[in-house]
Design an enzyme around this catalytic site. Sequence first.
Site, PDB file in Angstrom:
ATOM      1  N   GLY A 262       4.460 -24.523 -51.336  1.00 52.94           N
ATOM      2  CA  GLY A 262       5.291 -24.837 -52.492  1.00 52.94           C
ATOM      3  C   GLY A 262       6.772 -24.658 -52.223  1.00 52.94           C
ATOM      4  O   GLY A 262       7.580 -25.555 -52.441  1.00 52.94           O
ATOM      5  N   ALA A 263       7.128 -23.482 -51.741  1.00 54.39           N
ATOM      6  CA  ALA A 263       8.538 -23.180 -51.523  1.00 54.39           C
ATOM      7  C   ALA A 263       8.651 -21.910 -50.705  1.00 54.39           C
ATOM      8  O   ALA A 263       7.666 -21.206 -50.512  1.00 54.39           O
ATOM      9  CB  ALA A 263       9.252 -22.989 -52.861  1.00 54.39           C
ATOM     10  N   MET A 264       9.876 -21.640 -50.226  1.00 58.10           N
ATOM     11  CA  MET A 264      10.065 -20.501 -49.327  1.00 58.10           C
ATOM     12  C   MET A 264      11.359 -19.771 -49.651  1.00 58.10           C
ATOM     13  O   MET A 264      12.412 -20.380 -49.818  1.00 58.10           O
ATOM     14  CB  MET A 264      10.061 -21.015 -47.874  1.00 58.10           C
ATOM     15  CG  MET A 264      10.273 -19.943 -46.851  1.00 58.10           C
ATOM     16  SD  MET A 264       8.894 -18.745 -46.847  1.00 58.10           S
ATOM     17  CE  MET A 264       9.802 -17.275 -46.376  1.00 58.10           C
ATOM     18  N   GLU A 265      11.250 -18.443 -49.682  1.00 59.74           N
ATOM     19  CA  GLU A 265      12.325 -17.583 -50.189  1.00 59.74           C
ATOM     20  C   GLU A 265      13.372 -17.171 -49.156  1.00 59.74           C
ATOM     21  O   GLU A 265      14.002 -16.123 -49.306  1.00 59.74           O
ATOM     22  CB  GLU A 265      11.687 -16.325 -50.788  1.00 59.74           C
ATOM     23  CG  GLU A 265      11.062 -15.346 -49.748  1.00 59.74           C
ATOM     24  CD  GLU A 265       9.572 -15.539 -49.511  1.00 59.74           C
ATOM     25  OE1 GLU A 265       9.053 -16.643 -49.760  1.00 59.74           O
ATOM     26  OE2 GLU A 265       8.924 -14.575 -49.048  1.00 59.74           O
ATOM     27  N   ASN A 266      13.615 -17.957 -48.123  1.00 64.08           N
ATOM     28  CA  ASN A 266      14.624 -17.606 -47.103  1.00 64.08           C
ATOM     29  C   ASN A 266      15.879 -17.041 -47.757  1.00 64.08           C
ATOM     30  O   ASN A 266      16.385 -17.589 -48.724  1.00 64.08           O
ATOM     31  CB  ASN A 266      15.012 -18.848 -46.316  1.00 64.08           C
ATOM     32  CG  ASN A 266      13.822 -19.692 -45.954  1.00 64.08           C
ATOM     33  OD1 ASN A 266      12.946 -19.240 -45.243  1.00 64.08           O
ATOM     34  ND2 ASN A 266      13.766 -20.904 -46.494  1.00 64.08           N
ATOM     35  N   HIS A 298       9.971 -17.493 -58.935  1.00 65.51           N
ATOM     36  CA  HIS A 298       9.235 -16.767 -57.901  1.00 65.51           C
ATOM     37  C   HIS A 298      10.084 -16.590 -56.635  1.00 65.51           C
ATOM     38  O   HIS A 298      10.238 -15.472 -56.132  1.00 65.51           O
ATOM     39  CB  HIS A 298       7.937 -17.526 -57.593  1.00 65.51           C
ATOM     40  CG  HIS A 298       7.092 -16.915 -56.528  1.00 65.51           C
ATOM     41  ND1 HIS A 298       6.018 -16.095 -56.799  1.00 65.51           N
ATOM     42  CD2 HIS A 298       7.167 -16.991 -55.171  1.00 65.51           C
ATOM     43  CE1 HIS A 298       5.468 -15.701 -55.662  1.00 65.51           C
ATOM     44  NE2 HIS A 298       6.138 -16.227 -54.654  1.00 65.51           N
ATOM     45  N   GLU A 299      10.626 -17.687 -56.152  1.00 62.33           N
ATOM     46  CA  GLU A 299      11.395 -17.590 -54.908  1.00 62.33           C
ATOM     47  C   GLU A 299      12.659 -16.760 -55.119  1.00 62.33           C
ATOM     48  O   GLU A 299      13.051 -15.970 -54.254  1.00 62.33           O
ATOM     49  CB  GLU A 299      11.754 -18.977 -54.359  1.00 62.33           C
ATOM     50  CG  GLU A 299      10.564 -19.919 -54.167  1.00 62.33           C
ATOM     51  CD  GLU A 299       9.404 -19.340 -53.391  1.00 62.33           C
ATOM     52  OE1 GLU A 299       9.621 -18.464 -52.537  1.00 62.33           O
ATOM     53  OE2 GLU A 299       8.246 -19.759 -53.642  1.00 62.33           O
TER      54      GLU A 299
END
Length: 865
Positions: A262-266, A298-299
């Site tokens: 879904g997505a990434m919290e870099n 969330h991220e």
Amino acid sequence: MKDAAPQATRLADYAPYPFTVTGVELTFRLSPSATRVLARIGFAPNPARQPAGPGGHDLRLDGEKLALLSARVDGRPVRPVQDEAGLTVAARDLPGGSFTWEAEVEIDPAGNTALEGLYMSGGIYCTQCEAEGFRKITFYPDRPDVMAPFRVRIESDLPVLLSNGNPNGAGPGWAEWTDPWPKPAYLFALVAGDLVAVRGSFTTTSGRPVALAIWVRKGDEDRCPYAMDSLKRSMKWDEDTYGREYDLDVFNIVAVDDFNMGAMENKGLNIFNSKLVLASPETATDADFERIESVIAHEYFHNWTGNRITCRDWFQLCLKEGLTVFRDQEFTKDMRSEPVKRIEDVLTLRARQFREDMGPLAHPVRPDSYIEINNFYTATVYEKGAEVIGMLKRLVGDDGYRKALDLYFARHDGEAATIEDWLKVFEDATGRDLTQFKRWYTDAGTPRLTVSEAWSPGKEGGTYTLTFHQKTPPTPGQDRKPPRVIPIAVGLLNPNGDEVVPTEMLEMTEVTQSFRFEGLASRPVPSILRGFSAPVVLDREVAAKERAFLLAHDTDPFNRWEAGRALARDALARMIGEAADPSPALIDGLGAVLADEGLDPAFRALCLHLPSEDDLAQALHDAGRVPDPDRIHAERLRLEAAIARRLEPALSAAFAAMATPGPFSPDAASAGRRALRLACLALLTRIDGGHRAAALFDTAGNMTESAGALANLIAVGQAEAALAAFHDRWNGNRLVIDKWFTLQPALCPPDRAAGVAERLAAHPDFDWKNPNRFRALLGGLSANHAGFHAATGAGYRFYADWLLRLDPVNPQTAARMSTAFQSWARYDADRKALIRAELDRILATPGLSRDLTEMAGRIRGAADA
Ligand code: TRP
Ligand code: ZN
């Protein structure tokens, strides 16, 4: 067949890395198939690590598919020993104390179809490093407990060059970034491309201005405002609710079309699957808007729970994911409706996590061994991980929870922590012993709770006793399951519907345990496990009359919904097993809910949805029966038609009344009206031949209603013209065409599902290397329960064929999608044999990835038993 079986990594083998990294400097010279990466990395002995032998520790660095061009230690060329997984510089080639490692490698982003490491998506360079992708960019100790500040220089002619942290200068053909916060390599990110920004700003409570930007391709700007608004609300909410402020000058989000998850919290540079950013009323459904809001949150929330405090090793994944899911769920409750969100979350938990926990893939929230960590980004780690935190909060109370979280942030900021650290802050902040509670992290499986009641009348009022018994069935590798702490929220109603005992949190710790309620005027009706206070299965035989009573009267909205759900499940089980007639008690109960204008439309919509075919298959299997997918499908349709016939006037009236005229708004109230409208439509379509759906399709002014109408037309086989019109209208819009690919196999009559999927797979738009498109088609097919499980085996065969085709290209996504087979054990011998044959065919394929080898092997595992 295959090379030596891949090695498992074990929690018990954890040892700190022998060195700390004092700083990382990276230079990227971008070129599609020959990018150069120069790394300058400072190492120092790690005082936490036991001294090695007299020579000291070797330098071991992870690295995969890297062409090493040069390597130096303190400026002197060295010749490391290289293997498939990395390289080693012998201790004798290292100076005694600190040193600098320099390496230049070449990589091929354009040829990277696995979408891990540095890759290209539609001309945009982007990265995905979690969990172990950084090792495909340069040699590095790629483990989350090695944290360091990063400086990055990007050289490229592309107009937009982004990395983590704060911008630190840019000129023609280059840009530099500095991230002052020490971070593990999995949070590294780089993006370069011809992108445009939608900008915003936020000022933190302490007055720090933050420049916000969402980077997209030209033309997509007008689909960004909702994501931007969600981001600002997330930032504010984390300050108000958890006291957490943002900590950099900029916060960037980039949307890319090719993304495995879904997505990434870099850190400071979140990268998103474009489907979780881009939304307009015309192109996105209400469900899409809700999902975007929650994933943006969330991220963002990961900035504290994941980034500032990270995980010591990947076994602790739930430390960041369970907590961050819990936080995004709380956020959505605050933005929207608490009971509706709770019901949605429980529906997902049961559909995904219970299913996992009851099959061959069951594992603890904190696993203790894995072969491929990417296979452990599971519903158990995420969703059950969040439930476990919800229970903790219920047990220690809101104040205890807040105190514990404050202590967690104060004590572990800047660290790579463990579940032991997490539980310790709760123990220290609240004085509670959590030894038994810890089993929720270490023991797999869903506890089953049975209940018996006793009533004894008395002069001073009667005594009502609830006796609970808990039992958790064995899971792979764990036969014995000691009792867990289970918070059971209970309320008691008297027979006229008044609440006589408001919600009380019972704490069950024994295998069998009784709780007494005294001084009651009459025998009460219990409402057990209110709000779904623990992720357990409540096995309780209840008369339809009592369920109907709770559906009408329970003061706890979750249990009110649950009562209707159980009533429907029982009614369907009788229709399937005994050819019973549709239950009038159920239909009348639903009619009363539908007519109750005091109830939130979104809640009424949830009540009108019958349990899914997959849920019914699981329920029948639990009851010791072998589910027949065709019968389940037919009887569910029969019940829907019966409901529609009996409630037609009310359904028609609500369908008309719930229209949302005027400009579209994605807010929860408007979305709830549309949800109720579509729930009515779905039932009415069972008896009107699809004419209402056709009319709605022709006039719909938003994607929610357009896709909803289309879904109904597909279900009744009347969609040919609508599908053509829909494709014409949205040709070229990837995200909308994904819906076109998913609705057809998911909702078409089951006997056509495999054929429909085959035809779509041959369509020129089936760009199968794009994970969204692949998931749309394959996920659509597996969502068609009776279609996927067609007795011919055509569904299974098609599905396995495509897993095998995808595996060499994108093993991570192929492995995730293989979970469609995990529930094989429920079905009849013929279907089991068909699935087993497909799993064997997969496992016998030469060169199969370790991702899919592990998954297919675990699913196949006990399949002979
Ligand atoms: N950490 C991400 C999240 O939950 C998940 C994720 C994104 C991920 N991309 C991934 C996990 C690739 C494994 C592999 O927010
Ligand atoms: Zn996450």
